[in-house]
Structure formats: structure tokens, C-alpha cells
Design an enzyme around this catalytic site. Structure first.
Site, short mmCIF file in Angstrom:
data_model
loop_
_atom_site.label_atom_id
_atom_site.label_comp_id
_atom_site.label_asym_id
_atom_site.label_seq_id
_atom_site.Cartn_x
_atom_site.Cartn_y
_atom_site.Cartn_z
N GLU A 60 -2.11 8.28 6.29
CA GLU A 60 -1.71 6.71 5.96
C GLU A 60 -0.21 7.00 6.27
O GLU A 60 0.27 5.89 6.95
CB GLU A 60 -2.04 6.11 4.80
N HIS A 127 -12.48 0.60 -2.99
CA HIS A 127 -12.77 -0.13 -1.61
C HIS A 127 -12.82 -1.39 -2.04
O HIS A 127 -13.35 -2.02 -1.16
CB HIS A 127 -14.35 0.56 -1.35
#
Lengths: 325, 331
Positions: A60, A127
Site C-alpha cells: 500500500e 474489512h
């Protein structure tokens, strides 16, 4: 006119951008031939080639950092965080690199970070997060959060064309749950403009993302049960947000409920509440109320997640209390 | 390389190029010595962080690059800025927080760049500029330029996640970037022994499937010749690589730091290998640059630093009324 889902709205916006703008490139984890974890980018690599749509390692920081580098060299990178939750390993690139570059150096950073967020499907603590207020804290970023397929299409277009770094939040629950019949061609939806998506005179719900749809359901319920007419305002852009539309809605209704899916304390509702207290205190018939998630990690089991996540029933209950104040 | 071949190569680079490298090093040294003095006189707002003793690295490597190449200098790389064409006046404007400076008083000391020179402005987070450079090089190449990049970092920043992600990302995508590690033995006060376990940082290249080389960071001449070769290689066959340069920071992390944790013998050893003196002597010895030219250069640098400081001092600070300007670029 075709019927499209929220997910297809984003894809159509991206497709048009890539057809019109050779400087748009798209990358992230599994976004190429696989089409991304949610298939938002499906077919784009096939149409535009591996040069413009490509997969990355699970990195990321490298994704966000390299986008800053590209955006300052004439490209308009659109990067996908597989889940907004995962972006937290690299958030310093947004806060310190992307968001400060123009202020410090005068160089624009036209990059867009797409980040699926929100819960309601058993995603558990890592999530399902809603982190918009974190991004809204950072001077130099813009934060966009559509609730409808047409807005998803028109707002992704404006986000990518904006000369600033934009965090484009996508609600995973809405990806396939919301459909809309739309014209084939479209106008970009301007950033910073809220939309009144239900008229009303008795109260207003200020909201965005998945909660727009829950608020609309709650408003329907109140209309049929109690005869109340509740206005619903979809903010669409959270930074910069449309204070004028909010204040006009408050003036028209005098009762304010703020609803969002994420955490309550320091959530985006706190900012809206402060705005109303500051600029429209004299217009209120009741204290501003908030419906938001409690301050706990997002739980997994359906019984717990249902208790955690705001929904139409919780909004309707709060609206009734607001009306009875 | 034999001594004779090396000498021939030094000659082939030419007097003008060597003088340009010497100029970057001397200007940086003199400007930083001035900044150190100003700091201790209380005339600088904020800290002063120098690259004294490490001037060869930025000067020798930037001089080996071309017009479209990109750079992310770190704390001790004034010679990257000067080597790419930045003026010393902007350095003083930056340190003095002037409205006329590269960041218009919005950022200080070493956090400046100049995109006309292909130089990014660093942020404080070490390692964080590495993926930025990788993306920048990818973008320029996509736009048809034959760009190569050099990312400068210290030994300490190799312990960050950004280092790992950026090197791997560049390796996987064959992005021509030299990750240049200036191993100056201490990350602030932390010695190499508490920072990493591998013998040499360049050894890590193998783990990324790329090439790693070691070089003497205090030898501007050798470093320039090596970098010319590496850059040409990366242009011919785009790929990432690691380069570790041995050097020592001759001052504290910043001027607030007396660096008493660095053993005196080590400082004395590197003092004997001062990069400016070493290059000066070698270039004279090999007959490439005459002493008079170097003497003249030093005088010119002294005058330039003096002039730049006084000019910057007399320029205006930013107007507080501009505080909110420029957070966003206009659509």
C-alpha cells in the site's frame, strides 16, 4: 436507458476517463485481468492494456507513494486500495506526501484513491471500517462518498479530473444492492455539492454513503406511519462539504438528525453537528441528534454486527424521538 | 581498472565536468558552514542539518545524469540540489523562511526541491520519498522520456517498510532507479549494529533479485566514474539497483546534537578522507584541473555564499494573510 449498479457506475466513469484521457492510469492489487476484489475494474485492462491498468505487489505504501510521484509528472493515477482498512498501513503518504505537496511546493497532485469501505456483510473488524473522518482531517485532501450509481459515475469522473488528491470512498454494501436507470451519456457531478434526495418539512436527515438508503427507507416509514415528511440530504462530498445546502435544509425543517455508518465519537457527524450549532442554532426546535456506530471495533457475528450497524429502523426510532422532543 | 586506465577515464570526463562537481561540493560546504555558524549565533529559526563530509555523493552522482532524470534527495544532500542547478540563494531563502524561497516559508531547512531540476522536495519521514521517485520515473518514461532516477537515503531508512515496498515495487516493474544508501554509520544516535544484521546493506539487493554495489562515498572521482557507468547501464536495460556508499557524518544529526556517541577515532579516520580535499588533490595530481582553477573556484564560491546570505536576509518573510493560500490547487 440502461439499468446500472453502483459498481458499474464507477466502472463506466473510469472507462470514459480512460477513453478520453491518455494520462489516466489505474493500478492496485489484483485490479488487472482479475478485475479487482469486487470486479470494479473488470475488463479495463483488456480494453486499455497492461501499460495503463496493472497489478501491484501487496504494497500500500508503494501504491500511494508512487501515485504521488506519477501525479507530479503529468499523469492522473487512479489507485485502488483493496479495502480502506488496508490503506492504514500507508496513510502517511496521504497525510504527509499527497496532501501537503501543493501547499509546500505549489505542484498539483491530481491522484485519486479508490477505497471500498463499510460493512453489513460479515466482513469483521478489518474489512468493514468507515474511515472518512480520518481523511477529512487532512488539509489538502478532498473526500468523496457517492450513494447512487449515477453519482458514482459522475463523481469518479470529477474526482479524477480534479487537480488535487481525492479519496473516493465506495460502499461495498451498495456495490450490487443499488441499481438505477440512467441515460447512456452523463455529465460529471461537481465535487462539493450535496443533493436533496427527498423533500420534507418536518425534519432533515444529513447523511451519505449506505445510510442515504437507510434514511430514505426510514423517511418512507415515518411518512406512512406518522404522516411526517422527512427531508434527506446526501452530502456526496465530505471535504469540502456543502454547508449551504445543509444550512438551507436546517432552515426549512428545524429538526436535524445526522446518520452515518461509522463510529460516533469524532465521526463526521460531529463536524456537521458543530456546523449546525455554530450557524443555525437559532433555527432549531430540538437538539441535533446522531445515529452512528458505537465506539467498538466492527464485530463479525451477524447478531453483533446488526446491533452495531445503523439501519433504517434505528434512524426511524431516532427520528420519532426527534419529532416528539 | 588499472591506474593508467582510470587516469585516462578521468581525463576523458573533462575539466569542465570536474569543476562542476568541485563547485557543488565547495558551495555546499561553505553554505553549510555558514548555516552552522548562524545556527549557533541564534540567527536561524528551527534546526540546521548538514551533509558536511558527505558532499561527494550528491555532487558526483547528479553530474553523471541527464536532463530528464529525477531525484529525491534526503537530509544530507545539498549537493544534489546544487548539482542539479539549484542556486545557493534559494537555500538561504529556505532556511530563513523567506516568502521568496522554494517553499515560501511553508516548510523549512532541507525540505525543498525544484521540479525544473527534476528534484523532489523531501518530507521528514525517512523512506517515504522512495515510492514517490519510483512513480515519478514510471510516469516520465510512460510519457516517452528516457528517465533514470536516484533515490538518496541513509542507513537508518533502510529499516522502514517504505524502503522494502519501494525497492520491491521498482524491481518487479523494472523501473530504472538507483536506491543510493549513504551509510554514514549512525541514524541519529543509533549505530549500524543496532540497525541491521547483514554485513553490508548492498547485500540486500539479492533478496530483491537486483544488483547491489558498494562504493567509497568520500571519493567523488571514483563515484562519478562508477555512476556514469551504472546510469548508462540502467538506460540501456531498465532495472532497479542498490548502491551503498560508505561515508561518515562529520557533524551531529543536526546542530543541536554534539554527536558525542561517535567514537573520536572514527571521526579522525574520516577527517583524513575529506571528500573535497581528496578530489582536489587527485584532480590536481592527475593534471586534469590546475590548482589556479580550483583556487579561483573556491574564491567564487565564498563570494556567492556571502552574497546569497545577505540577499536572502533582506528579502521579505511571508505575509500571515497568505496562511490559507494554496492548500488546494485551483481546478
Amino acid at each position: 436507458m440502461p439499468e446500472i449498479t453502483y459498481l458499474e457506475g464507477i466502472r463506466l466513469g473510469l472507462q470514459r476517463l480512460m477513453r478520453e484521457r491518455p494520462e489516466v492510469v489505474l493500478y492496485g492489487e489484483d485490479v488487472g485481468a482479475f478485475g479487482g476484489a469486487f470486479k470494479v475494474t473488470l475488463g479495463l485492462q483488456e480494453e486499455f492494456g497492461k501499460d495503463r491498468v496493472f497489478d501491484t505487489p501487496i504494497s500500500e505504501s508503494a501504491i500511494l507513494g508512487s501515485a504521488v510521484g506519477m501525479a507530479t509528472q503529468g499523469l492522473r493515477p487512479v489507485v485502488e486500495l483493496q479495502f480502506v482498512d488496508f490503506g492504514m498501513t500507508a496513510v502517511h503518504h496521504l497525510l504527509n506526501n499527497a496532501a501537503t505537496t501543493h501547499y509546500r511546493t505549489g505542484i498539483p497532485v491530481p491522484m485519486t484513491v479508490r477505497a471500498p469501505c463499510g460493512g453489513g456483510f460479515g466482513g469483521g473488524p478489518f474489512h468493514s471500517e468507515e474511515l472518512e473522518s480520518l481523511f477529512c482531517l487532512m488539509p489538502g485532501l478532498k473526500v468523496v462518498y457517492p450513494a447512487f450509481p449515477s453519482d458514482a459515475r459522475g463523481l469518479i469522473y470529477s474526482s479524477v479530473m480534479d487537480p488535487n488528491p481525492v479519496v473516493f470512498l465506495e460502499n461495498k454494501y451498495l456495490y450490487r444492492h443499488v441499481k438505477e436507470i440512467v441515460p447512456q451519456s452523463f455529465e460529471p457531478v461537481p465535487l462539493g455539492a450535496a443533493r436533496v434526495c427527498r423533500a420534507g418539512r418536518d425534519a432533515v436527515v444529513l447523511t451519505y454513503g449506505a445510510m442515504v438508503h437507510e434514511a430514505l427507507r426510514a423517511a418512507e416509514q415515518l411518512a406512512s406511519d406518522g404522516g411526517y415528511e422527512v427531508m434527506v440530504v446526501d452530502l456526496r462530498t465530505l471535504k469540502p462539504y456543502d454547508a449551504d445546502t445543509v444550512l438551507t435544509a436546517v432552515a426549512a425543517t428545524n429538526r436535524v438528525l445526522i446518520a452515518h455508518e461509522g463510529w460516533r465519537t469524532n465521526g463526521f457527524g460531529a463536524e456537521l453537528s458543530a456546523l449546525v450549532a455554530d450557524r443555525a442554532f437559532h433555527l432549531l426546535d430540538a437538539p441535533v441528534r446522531r445515529v452512528a456506530a458505537p465506539d467498538v471495533p466492527v464485530p463479525f457475528a451477524p447478531e453483533l454486527e446488526n446491533a452495531y450497524r445503523p439501519n433504517a429502523d434505528k434512524i426511524a426510532t431516532a427520528l420519532l424521538e426527534l419529532m416528539e422532543y | 581498472m588499472s591506474k593508467k586506465a582510470a587516469k585516462a577515464e578521468v581525463g576523458a570526463v573533462g575539466k569542465a565536468a570536474w569543476l562542476a562537481i568541485m563547485r557543488s561540493m565547495m558551495l555546499a560546504r561553505l553554505a553549510e558552514e555558514r548555516l552552522v555558524r548562524l545556527y549557533h549565533q541564534g540567527k536561524i529559526f528551527g534546526g540546521v542539518y548538514t551533509g558536511i563530509g558527505q558532499e561527494a555523493i550528491g555532487a558526483a552522482t547528479t553530474a553523471a545524469c541527464g536532463e530528464h532524470d529525477l531525484f529525491t534527495p534526503c537530509i544530507r544532500n545539498m549537493t544534489v540540489h546544487l548539482g542539479r542547478g539549484e542556486c545557493v540563494l534559494n537555500v538561504f531563502r529556505q532556511y530563513l523562511g523567506r516568502a521568496t524561497g522554494p517553499t515560501r516559508g511553508r516548510d523549512g531547512n532541507v525540505h525543498y526541491g525544484n521540479m525544473k531540476n527534476g528534484v523532489y522536495a523531501m518530507i521528514s519521514h525517512l523512506g517515504a520519498m522512495l515510492p514517490v521517485l519510483v512513480g515519478g520515473v514510471m510516469a516520465r518514461r510512460r510519457r516517452g522520456m528516457d528517465t533514470v532516477g536516484i533515490a538518496y537515503i541513509g542507513d537508518g531508512a533502510t529499516s522502514t517498510g517504505d524502503f522494502h515496498e519501494a525497492v520491491n515495487f521498482a524491481a518487479v516493474n523494472d523501473v530504472p532507479v538507483i536506491f543510493l544508501i549513504e551509510n554514514n554509520k549512525y541514524a541519529y544516535s543509533t549505530p549500524n549494529s543496532d540497525q541491521f544484521r547483514c554485513k553490508r546493506l548492498a547485500d540486500r539487493a539479492a533478496g530483491y533479485g537486483i544488483e547491489g554495489v558498494c562504493a567509497d562515498g568520500n571519493d567523488a572521482v571514483g563515484l562519478h566514474l562508477l555512476t556514469r557507468e551504472l546510469v548508462a547501464g540502467l538506460r540501456a536495460k531498465p532495472r532497479a539497483m542498490l548502491m551503498e556508499c560508505d561515508t561518515l557524518r562529520m557533524r551531529g544529526h543536526g546542530e543541536h546534537d554534539d554527536a558525542s556517541y561517535v567514537p573520536r577515532e572514527l571521526v579522525e579516520e574520516y577527517a583524513k578522507r575529506d571528500p573535497i580535499r581528496a578530489a582536489w588533490e587527485r584532480l590536481m595530481k592527475e593534471g586534469v584541473v590546475p590548482r589556479e582553477a580550483l583556487d579561483q573556484l573556491e574564491r567564487a564560491c565564498r563570494e556567492e555564499v556571502d552574497r546569497a546570505y545577505h540577499q536572502a536576509l533582506n528579502e521579505p518573510p511571508p505575509d500571515p494573510a497568505t496562511l490559507l493560500d494554496g492548500v488546494y490547487a485551483d481546478a
